[in-house]
Design a protein around this motif. Structure first.
Motif, PDB file in Angstrom:
ATOM      1  N   ALA A   1     -18.992 -50.670  57.399  1.00 15.78           N
ATOM      2  CA  ALA A   1     -17.848 -50.227  56.594  1.00 15.78           C
ATOM      3  C   ALA A   1     -17.317 -48.888  57.112  1.00 15.78           C
ATOM      4  O   ALA A   1     -16.111 -48.647  57.109  1.00 15.78           O
ATOM      5  CB  ALA A   1     -18.244 -50.127  55.125  1.00 15.78           C
ATOM      6  N   ARG A   2     -18.216 -48.031  57.590  1.00 14.51           N
ATOM      7  CA  ARG A   2     -17.795 -46.732  58.120  1.00 14.51           C
ATOM      8  C   ARG A   2     -16.985 -46.898  59.406  1.00 14.51           C
ATOM      9  O   ARG A   2     -15.952 -46.265  59.579  1.00 14.51           O
ATOM     10  CB  ARG A   2     -19.017 -45.845  58.389  1.00 14.51           C
ATOM     11  CG  ARG A   2     -18.665 -44.419  58.819  1.00 14.51           C
ATOM     12  CD  ARG A   2     -19.897 -43.626  59.202  1.00 14.51           C
ATOM     13  NE  ARG A   2     -20.429 -44.006  60.497  1.00 14.51           N
ATOM     14  CZ  ARG A   2     -19.894 -43.675  61.682  1.00 14.51           C
ATOM     15  NH1 ARG A   2     -18.805 -42.948  61.745  1.00 14.51           N
ATOM     16  NH2 ARG A   2     -20.464 -44.070  62.806  1.00 14.51           N
ATOM     17  N   ILE A   3     -17.434 -47.783  60.290  1.00 15.08           N
ATOM     18  CA  ILE A   3     -16.738 -47.910  61.582  1.00 15.08           C
ATOM     19  C   ILE A   3     -15.580 -48.887  61.550  1.00 15.08           C
ATOM     20  O   ILE A   3     -14.771 -48.888  62.470  1.00 15.08           O
ATOM     21  CB  ILE A   3     -17.703 -48.263  62.732  1.00 15.08           C
ATOM     22  CG1 ILE A   3     -18.255 -49.670  62.586  1.00 15.08           C
ATOM     23  CG2 ILE A   3     -18.797 -47.223  62.874  1.00 15.08           C
ATOM     24  CD1 ILE A   3     -18.971 -50.173  63.818  1.00 15.08           C
ATOM     25  N   ASP A   4     -15.456 -49.716  60.503  1.00 12.76           N
ATOM     26  CA  ASP A   4     -14.364 -50.684  60.541  1.00 12.76           C
ATOM     27  C   ASP A   4     -12.994 -50.072  60.239  1.00 12.76           C
ATOM     28  O   ASP A   4     -11.989 -50.768  60.252  1.00 12.76           O
ATOM     29  CB  ASP A   4     -14.645 -51.938  59.718  1.00 12.76           C
ATOM     30  CG  ASP A   4     -14.445 -51.796  58.237  1.00 12.76           C
ATOM     31  OD1 ASP A   4     -14.117 -50.705  57.756  1.00 12.76           O
ATOM     32  OD2 ASP A   4     -14.623 -52.812  57.531  1.00 12.76           O
ATOM     33  N   VAL A   5     -12.944 -48.758  60.024  1.00 12.01           N
ATOM     34  CA  VAL A   5     -11.646 -48.070  59.920  1.00 12.01           C
ATOM     35  C   VAL A   5     -11.201 -47.545  61.290  1.00 12.01           C
ATOM     36  O   VAL A   5     -10.087 -47.063  61.434  1.00 12.01           O
ATOM     37  CB  VAL A   5     -11.682 -46.908  58.889  1.00 12.01           C
ATOM     38  CG1 VAL A   5     -11.988 -47.443  57.502  1.00 12.01           C
ATOM     39  CG2 VAL A   5     -12.679 -45.835  59.282  1.00 12.01           C
ATOM     40  N   ASP A   6     -12.063 -47.671  62.280  1.00  8.99           N
ATOM     41  CA  ASP A   6     -11.773 -47.210  63.638  1.00  8.99           C
ATOM     42  C   ASP A   6     -11.053 -48.326  64.405  1.00  8.99           C
ATOM     43  O   ASP A   6     -11.522 -49.461  64.422  1.00  8.99           O
ATOM     44  CB  ASP A   6     -13.085 -46.857  64.338  1.00  8.99           C
ATOM     45  CG  ASP A   6     -12.902 -46.200  65.686  1.00  8.99           C
ATOM     46  OD1 ASP A   6     -11.877 -46.433  66.347  1.00  8.99           O
ATOM     47  OD2 ASP A   6     -13.809 -45.448  66.064  1.00  8.99           O
TER      48      ASP A   6
ATOM     49  N   GLY B   1      -8.448 -53.118  67.072  1.00 11.49           N
ATOM     50  CA  GLY B   1      -7.093 -53.316  66.601  1.00 11.49           C
ATOM     51  C   GLY B   1      -7.005 -54.032  65.272  1.00 11.49           C
ATOM     52  O   GLY B   1      -5.920 -54.283  64.758  1.00 11.49           O
ATOM     53  N   ASN B   2      -8.150 -54.367  64.690  1.00  7.98           N
ATOM     54  CA  ASN B   2      -8.210 -55.090  63.417  1.00  7.98           C
ATOM     55  C   ASN B   2      -8.903 -54.225  62.363  1.00  7.98           C
ATOM     56  O   ASN B   2      -9.663 -54.712  61.537  1.00  7.98           O
ATOM     57  CB  ASN B   2      -8.962 -56.412  63.622  1.00  7.98           C
ATOM     58  CG  ASN B   2      -8.847 -57.349  62.452  1.00  7.98           C
ATOM     59  OD1 ASN B   2      -7.831 -57.398  61.789  1.00  7.98           O
ATOM     60  ND2 ASN B   2      -9.901 -58.089  62.201  1.00  7.98           N
ATOM     61  N   GLN B   3      -8.643 -52.918  62.410  1.00  7.92           N
ATOM     62  CA  GLN B   3      -9.345 -51.980  61.534  1.00  7.92           C
ATOM     63  C   GLN B   3      -8.890 -52.107  60.080  1.00  7.92           C
ATOM     64  O   GLN B   3      -7.799 -52.543  59.789  1.00  7.92           O
ATOM     65  CB  GLN B   3      -9.160 -50.539  62.023  1.00  7.92           C
ATOM     66  CG  GLN B   3      -7.763 -49.987  61.849  1.00  7.92           C
ATOM     67  CD  GLN B   3      -6.859 -50.276  63.028  1.00  7.92           C
ATOM     68  OE1 GLN B   3      -7.101 -51.164  63.825  1.00  7.92           O
ATOM     69  NE2 GLN B   3      -5.782 -49.520  63.137  1.00  7.92           N
ATOM     70  N   ARG B   4      -9.787 -51.684  59.178  1.00  6.25           N
ATOM     71  CA  ARG B   4      -9.467 -51.661  57.748  1.00  6.25           C
ATOM     72  C   ARG B   4      -8.500 -50.516  57.503  1.00  6.25           C
ATOM     73  O   ARG B   4      -8.752 -49.384  57.856  1.00  6.25           O
ATOM     74  CB  ARG B   4     -10.744 -51.482  56.918  1.00  6.25           C
ATOM     75  CG  ARG B   4     -10.495 -51.495  55.423  1.00  6.25           C
ATOM     76  CD  ARG B   4     -11.793 -51.613  54.618  1.00  6.25           C
ATOM     77  NE  ARG B   4     -12.904 -50.891  55.177  1.00  6.25           N
ATOM     78  CZ  ARG B   4     -13.280 -49.666  54.793  1.00  6.25           C
ATOM     79  NH1 ARG B   4     -12.626 -49.022  53.864  1.00  6.25           N
ATOM     80  NH2 ARG B   4     -14.325 -49.090  55.356  1.00  6.25           N
ATOM     81  N   LEU B   5      -7.372 -50.838  56.882  1.00  3.56           N
ATOM     82  CA  LEU B   5      -6.341 -49.847  56.605  1.00  3.56           C
ATOM     83  C   LEU B   5      -6.477 -49.258  55.204  1.00  3.56           C
ATOM     84  O   LEU B   5      -6.122 -48.105  54.973  1.00  3.56           O
ATOM     85  CB  LEU B   5      -4.950 -50.478  56.744  1.00  3.56           C
ATOM     86  CG  LEU B   5      -4.632 -51.086  58.107  1.00  3.56           C
ATOM     87  CD1 LEU B   5      -3.334 -51.866  58.044  1.00  3.56           C
ATOM     88  CD2 LEU B   5      -4.586 -49.997  59.169  1.00  3.56           C
ATOM     89  N   SER B   6      -6.965 -50.065  54.267  1.00  2.00           N
ATOM     90  CA  SER B   6      -7.134 -49.613  52.888  1.00  2.00           C
ATOM     91  C   SER B   6      -8.125 -50.522  52.190  1.00  2.00           C
ATOM     92  O   SER B   6      -8.495 -51.570  52.714  1.00  2.00           O
ATOM     93  CB  SER B   6      -5.779 -49.646  52.147  1.00  2.00           C
ATOM     94  OG  SER B   6      -5.329 -50.989  52.031  1.00  2.00           O
ATOM     95  N   GLY B   7      -8.548 -50.111  50.993  1.00  2.00           N
ATOM     96  CA  GLY B   7      -9.461 -50.933  50.203  1.00  2.00           C
ATOM     97  C   GLY B   7     -10.916 -50.706  50.559  1.00  2.00           C
ATOM     98  O   GLY B   7     -11.255 -49.849  51.357  1.00  2.00           O
ATOM     99  N   GLU B   8     -11.753 -51.516  49.932  1.00  2.00           N
ATOM    100  CA  GLU B   8     -13.200 -51.358  50.041  1.00  2.00           C
ATOM    101  C   GLU B   8     -13.854 -52.565  50.695  1.00  2.00           C
ATOM    102  O   GLU B   8     -13.340 -53.670  50.640  1.00  2.00           O
ATOM    103  CB  GLU B   8     -13.810 -51.171  48.643  1.00  2.00           C
ATOM    104  CG  GLU B   8     -13.336 -49.931  47.918  1.00  2.00           C
ATOM    105  CD  GLU B   8     -13.745 -48.656  48.616  1.00  2.00           C
ATOM    106  OE1 GLU B   8     -14.888 -48.590  49.107  1.00  2.00           O
ATOM    107  OE2 GLU B   8     -12.921 -47.736  48.681  1.00  2.00           O
TER     108      GLU B   8
END
Length: 127
Positions: free
Chosen positions: A11-16, A46-53
Motif C-alpha cells: 500500500a505504501r509503494i503503490d502510490v509510486d 504507471g498504474n499507481q493509486r491516486l486516491s482512496g485506501e
C-alpha cells in the motif's frame, strides 16, 4: 503479522508511479512468490493509486492446504474499491477491486521467519 506487514508495504509503494522491490518486501517473500512479485512491480508502473485506501478486510487461517512447501495458509480479503488507480495508457483513472487471496507461507530454506511463497487470487464483489 507477515501478511499485514507485506500489505502495508504494498500500500505504501503503490502510490509510486515506478514501484520497486524494497527490503520489507524481500523480508516477507521468497521462492515463486518473490519472482511473481518482481514481475508485478513492473506491471504496476504507471498504474499507481491516486486516491482512496487499500485495506485488509479479514484474514482467516486455512487448515490442511499446502503449496510450494508451505507450512501455513491464510485466506485474505483486501478491498481497494474506494481507491482510484492511474491508467498507464493515459485514460480515465480506474477503480480498485476487492480480491480474495489464498496466501501460503514457508520458512526460506526451512529456517528463519515465515515468508510468503505462493498465492492464488480471485476478484470478488465484496469482502
Amino acid at each position: 503479522a507477515v501478511y499485514r506487514r507485506f500489505w502495508a508495504e504494498m500500500a505504501r509503494i503503490d502510490v509510486d508511479p515506478a514501484p520497486e522491490m524494497t527490503p520489507e518486501l524481500e523480508a516477507s517473500t521468497a521462492g515463486p512468490y518473490r519472482e511473481i512479485l518482481v514481475q508485478l512491480l513492473v506491471v504496476m508502473r504507471g498504474n499507481q493509486r491516486l486516491s482512496g485506501e487499500s485495506s485488509v478486510v479479514w484474514v482467516k487461517r486455512l487448515v490442511g492446504l499446502e503449496s510450494s512447501g508451505s507450512v501455513v495458509a491464510l485466506s485474505v480479503c483486501t478491498d481497494e474499491r474506494s481507491a482510484l488507480f492511474a491508467d498507464p495508457a493515459g485514460g480515465e483513472p480506474q477503480p480498485g477491486k476487492a480480491v480474495q487471496r489464498r496466501v501460503y507461507f514457508a520458512r526460506d530454506g526451512g529456517v528463519g521467519p515465515l515468508r510468503i511463497v505462493d498465492s492464488e487470487f480471485l476478484e470478488v464483489d465484496a469482502c
